[in-house]
Design an enzyme around this catalytic site. Structure first.
Site, short mmCIF file in Angstrom:
data_model
loop_
_atom_site.label_atom_id
_atom_site.label_comp_id
_atom_site.label_asym_id
_atom_site.label_seq_id
_atom_site.Cartn_x
_atom_site.Cartn_y
_atom_site.Cartn_z
N ASN A 1 0.81 -1.21 0.00
CA ASN A 1 0.00 0.00 0.00
C ASN A 1 0.85 1.27 0.00
O ASN A 1 1.62 1.52 0.92
CB ASN A 1 -0.90 -0.01 1.24
N GLU A 2 0.69 2.07 -1.05
CA GLU A 2 1.29 3.41 -1.15
C GLU A 2 2.80 3.42 -0.92
O GLU A 2 3.36 4.33 -0.30
CB GLU A 2 0.59 4.37 -0.18
N GLU B 1 -8.24 3.49 -3.89
CA GLU B 1 -8.56 4.04 -2.56
C GLU B 1 -8.89 5.49 -2.75
O GLU B 1 -8.14 6.26 -3.38
CB GLU B 1 -7.40 3.88 -1.58
N ARG C 1 -8.21 14.87 0.24
CA ARG C 1 -7.09 14.98 -0.68
C ARG C 1 -7.55 14.52 -2.06
O ARG C 1 -8.51 13.77 -2.15
CB ARG C 1 -5.89 14.14 -0.21
#
Length: 524
Positions: A36-37, A113, A235
């Protein structure tokens, strides 16, 4: 301004190239994620595919890289083997935009996401806007909300960032928040395998519309006019735009011109007096209108127009009233066959605390809560070096915490109980509070932080590993004190910060330890 929704010839020969609408309420297949990320390893992705195939899991697909569009898109274009093994390109919080190389791959593009915004009407506006515009601006056919249900203490990072809220297991209270009904505008009237039509886009005076079909004659149109002020996601940064009153004219052509009626579902976000959440309005009849219709649109509205008659605003019994966490709370962990490994109301921030049964202990401590990680895992965030699980009400100020503790690791083991713990989640490393520690080397310590840098008191304690002890921590005003087995160990330690916070238990490092007969008496 007029928009035309058309087929060219037959119901299955759609104008232009459409993309399957893999919508967020169902997954076509399970997708293992890369990390993830974080940066990805091309060889790892290839090996993962091979291992899945070797285990007969050909139906499990790979999405990569759950971060940004680049460099994964370019890597896929220039590496034929990687191109073959990656089925979906997933990006996080793309702001409805994609990049040229991602489109050139001709892979499915997902916002894997998104949302991550407080589930007020502002969050609902964010969600309504990006559900449409992720496809319009970025050709993304799936938008996955983080997270589905906000079921954690609201003062933790990203409090209430869920489509609905269920954060009081002690009362059973929950809230079906407006993002749920915004989701329904899409998810009730489409299914995986539906296609977006090419004739989608932005409205002349702000907002957007998409249209989808199942290829069998059904049509769903979703229109949103979310204003800039009321649709800013957490965001990324949202450039300014304007939305104003407008008339939108639609014409159905091709096989769609034979549609006699469209069901209408409507949401208006705003002040309570003008709020409508997923209400069914009168149908639009098209037989005598030449398949033309006009909608009057104001800002912060959602319309779904659909041939499907299965839409329904779900109902639910009134939830129990909201209540604060009980001021007096006891937990003895005496559960023979727990349905879930984690004890109710405890929220692990670092480490893993699970129900445990001491097979060799027939006495009082046969059933306990045990910290079960004995080494620090590879972590995504900068979590703490000490394990900790929080519980209670963040507004608590004056409290007494009592708990039986058992250190399993000789010499280097240690445990604590704590009050007024003021941080959690990705901020847990810098958590402040009043922490009462005992160590298997026969010492105790009182600190103002989880990291143990702010030492208020320290000294000898008659403790060792593999014995049960009862710790008591009392905090009242600026003073705190601690007892070991009912006898004072330290007194009148002055602590002026923080003023309030959760209760907590934990260990000094990643080591086995047990807790039993947890009891807190608290007040604001």
């Amino acid at each position: 301004m007029t928009w035309t929704l058309t087929t060219s010839g037959t119901e299955s020969n759609w104008e232009g190239k459409e993309t399957p609408a893999d919508l967020p309420h169902h997954a076509e297949e399970p997708f293992p994620q890369i990390w993830n990320e974080r940066s990805f390893d091309i060889n790892y992705i290839k090996v993962l595919r091979k291992m899945l195939n070797d285990q007969g899991l050909h139906q499990v697909k790979i999405i990569a890289s759950d971060n940004l569009w680049e460099p994964i898109s370019t890597s896929i274009l220039f590496d034929p083997e990687l191109f073959k093994v990656v089925d979906v390109i997933g990006a996080h919080y793309p702001g409805t935009r994609t990049v040229k190389d991602a489109v050139l791959t001709e892979k499915k593009l997902w916002s894997s996401e998104d949302f991550s915004t407080v589930n007020s009407d502002l969050g609902a506006g964010c969600w309504g806007r990006i559900l449409n515009q992720n496809y319009i601006n970025g050709f993304m056919t799936s938008s996955i909300a983080w997270n589905l249900v906000a079921s954690y203490y609201p003062q933790l990072p990203y409090g209430r960032c869920g489509l609905m809220t269920a954060q009081e297991p002690w009362s059973g209270h929950y809230q079906v928040d407006s993002p749920i009904w915004v989701s329904a505008h899409t998810t009730q009237f489409t299914q995986p395998g539906w296609y977006y039509l090419k004739t989608v886009g932005h409205l002349e005076k702000g907002g957007s519309y998409v249209a989808l079909t199942d290829g069998l004659g059904n049509l769903t149109i979703i229109i949103e006019t979310m204003s800039h002020k009321h649709s800013m996601c957490i965001r990324p940064f949202l450039p300014y735009f304007n939305v104003s009153h407008q008339l939108a004219h639609f014409t159905l052509k091709g096989s769609f011109s034979e549609i006699p009626e469209l069901q209408v579902w409507y949401t208006k976000l705003g002040t309570p007096s003008e709020k409508y959440l997923f209400q069914q309005l009168d149908s639009i009849w098209l037989l005598d209108s030449g398949s033309n219709f006009t909608l009057e649109l104001e800002e912060d509205e959602l319309f779904t127009l659909t041939t499907l008659t299965s839409g329904r605003k779900g109902s639910y019994p009134p939830p129990p009233p909201s209540k604060p966490f009980p001021h007096s709370y006891k937990e003895d962990f005496n559960v023979d066959y727990p349905f879930f490994s984690e004890a109710p109301n405890f929220a692990d921030q670092t480490g893993v605390f699970e129900y445990f049964m001491n097979i060799e202990d027939p006495g009082e401590h046969r059933f306990t809560l045990r910290q079960v990680l004995n080494q620090r895992p590879i972590t995504w965030a900068a979590d703490a070096s000490s394990t900790i699980s929080i519980i209670g009400d963040y507004t608590w100020s004056n409290l007494t915490i009592k708990c039986d503790v058992y250190i399993e690791t000789p010499e280097r083991g240690g445990v604590f109980i704590a009050g007024r713990v003021n941080k959690g989640g990705i901020l847990i490393r810098s958590a402040r509070g009043i922490f009462f520690w005992i160590f298997s080397n026969g010492t105790y310590r009182v600190t103002g932080d989880l990291a143990g840098w702010l030492v208020y008191a320290m000294g000898h304690a008659d403790v060792t590993a593999k014995e049960w002890y009862t710790l008591t921590l009392t905090i009242k005003g600026h003073l705190s004190s601690g007892m070991l087995n009912g006898r004072p160990l330290w007194r009148k330690v002055h602590t002026s910060f923080p003023k309030n916070g959760w209760a907590a238990i934990g260990t000094h490092s990643f080591a086995f330890a047990q807790f039993d007969n947890f009891h807190v008496e608290a007040s604001h």
